[in-house]
Design a protein around this motif. Structure first.
Motif, PDB file in Angstrom:
ATOM      1  N   UNK A 164      59.816  34.929  69.787  1.00 15.88           N
ATOM      2  CA  UNK A 164      60.520  34.334  68.837  1.00 15.88           C
ATOM      3  C   UNK A 164      59.968  33.262  68.099  1.00 15.88           C
ATOM      4  N   UNK A 165      60.164  33.625  66.685  1.00 10.67           N
ATOM      5  CA  UNK A 165      59.549  32.623  65.637  1.00 10.67           C
ATOM      6  C   UNK A 165      60.673  32.086  64.965  1.00 10.67           C
ATOM      7  N   UNK A 166      60.517  30.712  64.807  1.00  6.61           N
ATOM      8  CA  UNK A 166      61.534  29.931  63.824  1.00  6.61           C
ATOM      9  C   UNK A 166      60.788  28.874  62.793  1.00  6.61           C
ATOM     10  N   UNK A 167      61.387  28.482  61.735  1.00  7.19           N
ATOM     11  CA  UNK A 167      61.024  27.576  60.887  1.00  7.19           C
ATOM     12  C   UNK A 167      61.077  26.253  61.768  1.00  7.19           C
ATOM     13  N   UNK A 168      59.697  25.696  61.348  1.00  9.51           N
ATOM     14  CA  UNK A 168      59.662  24.278  62.222  1.00  9.51           C
ATOM     15  C   UNK A 168      60.226  23.307  61.351  1.00  9.51           C
ATOM     16  N   UNK A 169      60.366  23.301  59.995  1.00  4.68           N
ATOM     17  CA  UNK A 169      61.134  22.424  59.058  1.00  4.68           C
ATOM     18  C   UNK A 169      62.351  23.137  58.607  1.00  4.68           C
ATOM     19  N   UNK A 170      63.250  22.350  58.362  1.00  6.75           N
ATOM     20  CA  UNK A 170      64.635  23.137  57.937  1.00  6.75           C
ATOM     21  C   UNK A 170      64.668  23.365  56.469  1.00  6.75           C
ATOM     22  N   UNK A 171      65.203  24.653  56.464  1.00  2.95           N
ATOM     23  CA  UNK A 171      65.353  25.202  54.824  1.00  2.95           C
ATOM     24  C   UNK A 171      66.489  24.535  54.251  1.00  2.95           C
ATOM     25  N   UNK A 172      66.439  24.333  52.854  1.00  2.00           N
ATOM     26  CA  UNK A 172      67.524  24.030  52.061  1.00  2.00           C
ATOM     27  C   UNK A 172      67.780  25.240  51.016  1.00  2.00           C
ATOM     28  N   UNK A 173      68.897  25.821  51.286  1.00  3.21           N
ATOM     29  CA  UNK A 173      69.185  27.279  50.360  1.00  3.21           C
ATOM     30  C   UNK A 173      69.510  26.896  48.825  1.00  3.21           C
ATOM     31  N   UNK A 174      68.823  27.250  48.005  1.00  8.28           N
ATOM     32  CA  UNK A 174      69.237  27.130  46.705  1.00  8.28           C
ATOM     33  C   UNK A 174      70.390  27.714  46.335  1.00  8.28           C
ATOM     34  N   UNK A 175      71.376  26.988  45.681  1.00  2.00           N
ATOM     35  CA  UNK A 175      72.654  27.249  45.337  1.00  2.00           C
ATOM     36  C   UNK A 175      73.416  27.947  46.439  1.00  2.00           C
ATOM     37  N   UNK A 176      73.260  27.666  47.598  1.00  2.37           N
ATOM     38  CA  UNK A 176      74.026  28.126  48.883  1.00  2.37           C
ATOM     39  C   UNK A 176      73.805  29.354  49.393  1.00  2.37           C
TER      40      UNK A 176
END
Length: 291
Positions: A164-176
């Motif tokens: 299992x891999x996951x992003x360590x920092x949260x992503x912010x989605x451009x335009x939702x």
């Protein structure tokens, strides 16, 4: 998902009607999975890439609900049930023994998903296992492109072993709108592969989490005055207009457990039937304001 080992639910009356709840279901999880330093997480998507129908308990020991991935650009593949599932996520067997690849081998794998609010912070968990026996001259290698995050380059799924891999920092989605892309490298002779994925948003709680010591103290106070569930109203962390201990028919002395509320600023015990002297420990509580 909460960060604590215990959870107390409080229904707060904020209007003319009385709050009520019909049922409450909780699912226990290991405390070493879905760890986020940014707060509690709320499920957005949980998808098996090559499953059919909704998967829940008993296939999933935690009764997580897995939905089916629906796309004309994905080709499902399965394998014999000999994939090693020994990681902390304890995924259902049908998840770890099935996966999907792009319909055309030279295509990348693009996962699109939306969020409810444009400013949502997102964590994504990708579950991989190489479930096919590769030929000697075959290689499955791809880059995992996390927008706004550190990408994982030249990734190769482990043979018959879930990872299992996951992003360590949260992503912010451009335009939702959010995108994670699995892009085949030049060395690879095979397309990208993915077994399942999960997407969570960070819950922005309006109030801070109650200190565990305060919870213990409040429960001791509740026990000292034999307050039953029907008469136990309010929450010390919520606005002052919601009554808590005043006019509750309390009898006896002021319980010693009050001194363990180290951040207590105002104590209203009016309209009760308390007896005895005011205890000395109240004068020593520096947090109490003089009003």
């Amino acid at each position: 998902m909460t960060k604590s080992n215990s959870l107390q639910i409080c229904l707060v009356k904020t209007g003319p009607t009385t709050p009520f709840i019909s049922s409450l279901e909780l699912r226990p999880l290991r405390n070493d999975i879905y760890i986020s330093p940014y707060g509690s997480l709320k499920l957005l998507h949980r998808v098996g890439m090559a499953t059919f129908g909704t998967i829940r308990y008993p296939d999933d020991v935690y009764d997580r609900s897995w939905n089916t991935y629906e796309s004309a650009n994905a080709l499902g593949i399965t394998a014999a049930p000999n994939v090693n599932s020994s990681n902390q996520y304890e995924l259902p067997e049908v998840i770890i023994t099935s996966a999907a690849t792009p319909t055309f081998s030279n295509y990348s794998f693009r996962i699109d998903y939306g969020v409810y609010n444009r400013d949502d912070q997102v964590f994504m968990y990708l579950h991989f296992a190489e479930i096919r026996t590769l030929e000697a001259n075959d290689t499955r290698e791809f880059d995992i492109i996390w927008p706004g995050n550190i990408s994982t380059l030249a990734y190769r799924p482990k043979k018959l072993q879930i990872e299992t891999l996951f992003n360590v920092l949260p992503n912010e989605c451009e335009g939702g709108s959010c995108i994670v892309e699995l892009v085949r490298t030049k060395k690879s002779t095979l397309p990208p592969l993915l077994n399942a994925y999960e997407v969570y948003t960070v819950i922005d709680l309006q109030y801070s989490e109650t200190f565990s010591e305060d919870v213990i103290a409040i429960n001791n106070i509740k026990a000292a005055y034999r307050l039953n569930i029907l008469s136990w109203q309010g929450d010390p962390c919520l606005p002052q207009e919601y009554r808590y201990l005043s006019d509750r028919g309390l009898k006896g002395i002021i319980a010693p457990a009050f001194q363990n509320l180290t951040q207590l600023q105002k104590l209203d015990l009016s309209s009760n039937s308390l007896t005895g002297e005011i205890p000395e420990f109240l004068a020593n509580m520096k947090s109490l304001s003089n009003m």
